[in-house]
Design a protein around this motif. Structure first.
Motif, mmCIF file in Angstrom:
data_model
loop_
_atom_site.group_PDB
_atom_site.id
_atom_site.type_symbol
_atom_site.label_atom_id
_atom_site.label_comp_id
_atom_site.label_asym_id
_atom_site.label_seq_id
_atom_site.Cartn_x
_atom_site.Cartn_y
_atom_site.Cartn_z
ATOM 1 N N SER A 264 0.823 -1.217 0.000
ATOM 2 C CA SER A 264 0.000 0.000 0.000
ATOM 3 C C SER A 264 0.856 1.265 0.000
ATOM 4 C CB SER A 264 -0.917 0.011 1.231
ATOM 5 O OG SER A 264 -0.148 -0.024 2.422
ATOM 6 N N CYS A 265 2.188 1.087 -0.007
ATOM 7 C CA CYS A 265 3.052 2.276 -0.002
ATOM 8 C C CYS A 265 3.047 2.963 -1.368
ATOM 9 C CB CYS A 265 4.485 1.904 0.390
ATOM 10 S SG CYS A 265 5.393 0.945 -0.846
ATOM 11 N N LYS A 266 3.366 4.228 -1.367
ATOM 12 C CA LYS A 266 3.393 5.008 -2.604
ATOM 13 C C LYS A 266 4.646 4.681 -3.409
ATOM 14 C CE LYS A 266 3.519 9.809 -4.255
ATOM 15 N NZ LYS A 266 3.631 11.244 -3.858
ATOM 16 N N ASN A 267 4.495 4.679 -4.732
ATOM 17 C CA ASN A 267 5.639 4.474 -5.615
ATOM 18 C C ASN A 267 6.389 5.809 -5.731
ATOM 19 O OD1 ASN A 267 7.461 3.725 -7.536
ATOM 20 N ND2 ASN A 267 5.971 3.365 -9.170
ATOM 21 N N LEU A 268 7.586 5.849 -5.182
ATOM 22 C CA LEU A 268 8.348 7.094 -5.138
ATOM 23 C C LEU A 268 9.377 7.162 -6.253
ATOM 24 C CD1 LEU A 268 9.135 7.323 -1.296
ATOM 25 C CD2 LEU A 268 7.222 8.367 -2.537
ATOM 26 N N SER A 269 9.602 8.352 -6.766
ATOM 27 C CA SER A 269 10.736 8.582 -7.663
ATOM 28 C C SER A 269 12.003 8.564 -6.819
ATOM 29 C CB SER A 269 10.592 9.918 -8.374
ATOM 30 O OG SER A 269 10.727 10.993 -7.445
ATOM 31 N N ARG A 270 13.163 8.552 -7.468
ATOM 32 C CA ARG A 270 14.419 8.537 -6.708
ATOM 33 C C ARG A 270 14.561 9.810 -5.869
ATOM 34 N NH1 ARG A 270 19.477 6.915 -10.393
ATOM 35 N NH2 ARG A 270 20.422 6.606 -8.325
ATOM 36 N N ILE A 271 14.171 10.932 -6.435
ATOM 37 C CA ILE A 271 14.251 12.192 -5.683
ATOM 38 C C ILE A 271 13.315 12.146 -4.482
ATOM 39 C CG2 ILE A 271 13.643 14.644 -5.776
ATOM 40 C CD1 ILE A 271 14.771 14.748 -8.573
ATOM 41 N N GLU A 272 12.096 11.661 -4.685
ATOM 42 C CA GLU A 272 11.139 11.561 -3.583
ATOM 43 C C GLU A 272 11.647 10.615 -2.496
ATOM 44 O OE1 GLU A 272 6.700 12.148 -5.443
ATOM 45 O OE2 GLU A 272 7.813 10.346 -6.027
ATOM 46 N N LEU A 273 12.253 9.511 -2.929
ATOM 47 C CA LEU A 273 12.769 8.532 -1.973
ATOM 48 C C LEU A 273 13.857 9.140 -1.093
ATOM 49 C CD1 LEU A 273 13.122 5.637 -0.861
ATOM 50 C CD2 LEU A 273 14.729 5.233 -2.736
ATOM 51 N N VAL A 274 14.858 9.751 -1.734
ATOM 52 C CA VAL A 274 15.980 10.311 -0.967
ATOM 53 C C VAL A 274 15.483 11.434 -0.064
ATOM 54 C CG1 VAL A 274 18.214 11.460 -1.115
ATOM 55 C CG2 VAL A 274 17.623 9.683 -2.768
ATOM 56 N N TYR A 275 14.615 12.273 -0.592
ATOM 57 C CA TYR A 275 14.085 13.368 0.225
ATOM 58 C C TYR A 275 13.345 12.821 1.450
ATOM 59 C CZ TYR A 275 11.659 17.533 1.769
ATOM 60 O OH TYR A 275 11.210 18.580 2.542
ATOM 61 N N THR A 276 12.501 11.825 1.240
ATOM 62 C CA THR A 276 11.694 11.271 2.333
ATOM 63 C C THR A 276 12.571 10.638 3.407
ATOM 64 O OG1 THR A 276 9.898 10.811 0.771
ATOM 65 C CG2 THR A 276 9.806 9.701 2.889
ATOM 66 N N VAL A 277 13.595 9.902 2.990
ATOM 67 C CA VAL A 277 14.513 9.289 3.954
ATOM 68 C C VAL A 277 15.230 10.375 4.767
ATOM 69 C CG1 VAL A 277 16.607 7.901 4.202
ATOM 70 C CG2 VAL A 277 14.823 7.175 2.619
ATOM 71 N N ASN A 278 15.690 11.433 4.071
ATOM 72 C CA ASN A 278 16.344 12.551 4.771
ATOM 73 C C ASN A 278 15.376 13.220 5.758
ATOM 74 O OD1 ASN A 278 18.586 12.069 3.223
ATOM 75 N ND2 ASN A 278 18.393 13.894 1.942
ATOM 76 N N ALA A 279 14.172 13.488 5.280
ATOM 77 C CA ALA A 279 13.191 14.191 6.116
ATOM 78 C C ALA A 279 12.825 13.376 7.353
ATOM 79 C CB ALA A 279 11.940 14.498 5.293
ATOM 80 N N ASN A 280 12.717 12.057 7.192
ATOM 81 C CA ASN A 280 12.377 11.199 8.336
ATOM 82 C C ASN A 280 13.472 11.228 9.402
ATOM 83 O OD1 ASN A 280 10.013 10.485 7.097
ATOM 84 N ND2 ASN A 280 10.695 8.453 6.461
ATOM 85 N N LEU A 281 14.735 11.242 8.948
ATOM 86 C CA LEU A 281 15.830 11.287 9.917
ATOM 87 C C LEU A 281 15.884 12.653 10.609
ATOM 88 C CD1 LEU A 281 18.161 9.809 11.233
ATOM 89 C CD2 LEU A 281 19.656 10.617 9.396
#
Length: 536
Positions: A163-180
């Protein structure tokens, strides 16, 4: 403290006892009666004792009520809240769960979620899947109740979307950074690198990701990865326990997958470059909200998992005997090997179990292993190179003995030389040129015409594959493989009726837990639909 729910004695004020006879008849003709008589008594509460403390404390909610209720939840497509309402206000639910003599059902809105959390935590710690054990135990009971013999099974797999969203590479890296950075904000706000403070600003995500022009996307990805490296160092230098958090582990994993670097401890952020997209593996992190999910393209793109189901069948009846749930990059051949090992516990060499599979589940090696365990692997088709239409197959042309030596050709002519190379798994035989010259089948024969002698040389696996192809043309084999069609409808059933692609959880273990109850719901419905199983 674990407390077993012994079968309740009906009280004098039990509402079923005081029902008019015609209402009792309606109740006993409903799905609730076979559930109460067959399924509920068979739920093994002792299996789940390990989830509870052995110290004196408040007793648990009855496990058989919880398990039974979660089966009904999947059968009727209910939410936890709707399930609770049905238990409280629907006489059929209370009857099915043996609660008709209770003043108040022993479950609350948190009962089911707390139970799932316990099961998940236990499997994560021990690797033991209690739900799978219970599902397969109850499924065996249903098979016996439906009088399904254990002579044939059919196997299929299908992908299950996360059920997770399909992220682009930019979205993925941004989200990982933002979570940390959110974790930094909770544990050590002062340690957030100054260059990353803008992540806390409202609208920063939209400005960074969605307002990026296509020509800027590559440089933007490199920029975000450099920020990831800065955050990585900051976490290691922080006096808090940020480097022990899941958010940090996901950032470290993402950096290793999205770049060509292995060691980030002393790496300068300016040296960070994004890996070529063509070099990315399918098992890389797709979304931090579901770190177990993998990517696979089969008919269409899928992020998530693969379910493998083994259905035992006989005549008009069938139930899912066992199942497995893996990342979607787990191959059908691996599922095939796992299934053979699982089924081997119940098979006999004297009466081989027929395992009907798709061609993707089949290899000669797997067929050999299956035979040794009392299982006959029956593929609907074979993958790989097809037989030549102008030449006979090796399996038709030559005969082998137990030592894998060619003993004769199709015309009964014996070779004057025969050898088997076990290391290369190659059979070699030489025939007289004079004999071959007079053969009416020489144009269709696989033999190689040489100066001194005519030679046949072929791999043993190729020979066995030809044997299988020849068998597949027989009426008996065709009849068996046609019976596999029944299992091919299961993916559609699980998608349409059990919403397997929309499970309200993420992660392999949690998704597998939900999937197990969906399997059992499918089997129990087969019990409901079978006439005359239990009569009131």
């Amino acid at each position: 403290m674990f407390s077993k729910n012994e079968f309740q004695q009906l009280s004098f004020n039990d509402f079923v006892l005081n029902m008019p006879e015609y209402l009792k008849k309606i109740l006993e003709d409903s799905w609730a009666y076979p559930f109460q008589q067959v399924i509920f008594p068979a739920i093994d509460e002792d299996r789940f004792e390990v989830l509870y403390s052995d110290k004196p404390s408040r007793p648990n909610s009855p496990v058989n009520v919880i398990i039974g209720a979660l089966i009904l939840k999947e059968i009727f497509g209910l939410s936890d809240a709707e399930l609770l309402a049905s238990i409280y206000f629907d006489d059929r639910f209370q009857y099915a769960l043996c609660l008709t003599s209770e003043e108040k059902p022993p479950v609350s809105i948190n009962t089911f979620s707390n139970f799932r959390k316990r099961v998940y935590a236990y499997e994560k710690e021990t690797g033991r899947d209690l739900i799978k054990e219970e599902v397969e135990s109850l499924s065996e009971l249903i098979a016996q109740t439906l009088e399904i013999d254990n002579e044939k099974v059919r196997v299929d797999s299908f992908m299950v979307a996360s059920s997770c969203k399909n992220l682009s590479r930019i979205e993925l890296v941004y989200t990982v950074n933002a979570n940390l950075i959110k974790k930094f904000n909770q544990l050590d706000n002062a340690a957030i690198p100054e260059s990353c403070l803008s992540y806390l600003d409202k609208g920063h995500k939209n400005e960074t990701i969605y307002k990026t022009r296509d020509k800027e996307s590559e440089s933007k990805l490199d920029f975000l990865l450099k920020q990831s490296q800065i955050l990585y160092r900051a976490a290691l230098e922080s006096k808090s326990k940020i480097s022990k958090t899941e958010e940090f582990e996901l950032l470290k994993r993402m950096l290793g997958e999205q770049t060509d670097h292995d060691d980030f401890d002393d790496l300068d952020p300016d040296d960070i470059e994004a890996k070529d997209a063509k070099k990315l593996d399918s098992d890389i992190l797709q979304n931090p909200s579901d770190p177990d999910a993998t990517y696979r393209f089969k008919y269409s793109a899928n992020i998530g998992y693969t379910a493998n189901v083994v259905e035992v069948f006989d005549g008009d009846n069938s139930i899912i005997k066992n199942y497995d749930f893996k990342e979607n990059i787990y191959s059908d051949q691996k599922f095939s090997a796992d299934t053979i090992n699982n089924l081997a516990k119940e098979t006999s060499l004297d009466n081989p179990l027929k395992m009907i599979v798709d061609g993707a589940y089949f290899t000669i090696d797997l067929a050999k292993k299956a035979v040794a365990k009392g299982i006959e692997l029956i593929p609907g088709q074979l993958t790989g190179r097809k037989q030549s239409k102008s030449k006979m197959s090796y399996g038709t042309t030559f005969n082998l003995n137990e030592d894998n030596l060619v003993t004769s050709c199709i015309n009964g002519e014996e070779p004057f030389y025969s050898n088997y190379d076990s290391e290369k798994d190659v059979c070699t035989a030489k025939f007289s040129k004079k004999v071959c010259a007079a053969c009416s089948l020489k144009k269709e024969c696989r033999i190689q015409f040489q100066k001194k002698a005519n030679t046949a040389r072929f791999e043993k696996d190729r020979y066995l594959r030809d044997i299988y192809r020849n068998r597949m043309k027989t009426d008996e084999f065709i009849e068996l493989t046609n019976q596999r069609a029944g299992v091919e409808g299961l993916p559609s059933v699980f998608r349409r009726f059990y919403n397997v692609d929309s499970m309200p959880v993420r992660g392999k273990l949690r998704s597998k837990l939900y999937f197990g109850f969906k399997v059992l719901a499918s089997n129990v419905k087969k019990l409901f639909k079978s006439p005359g199983i239990v009569t009131g």
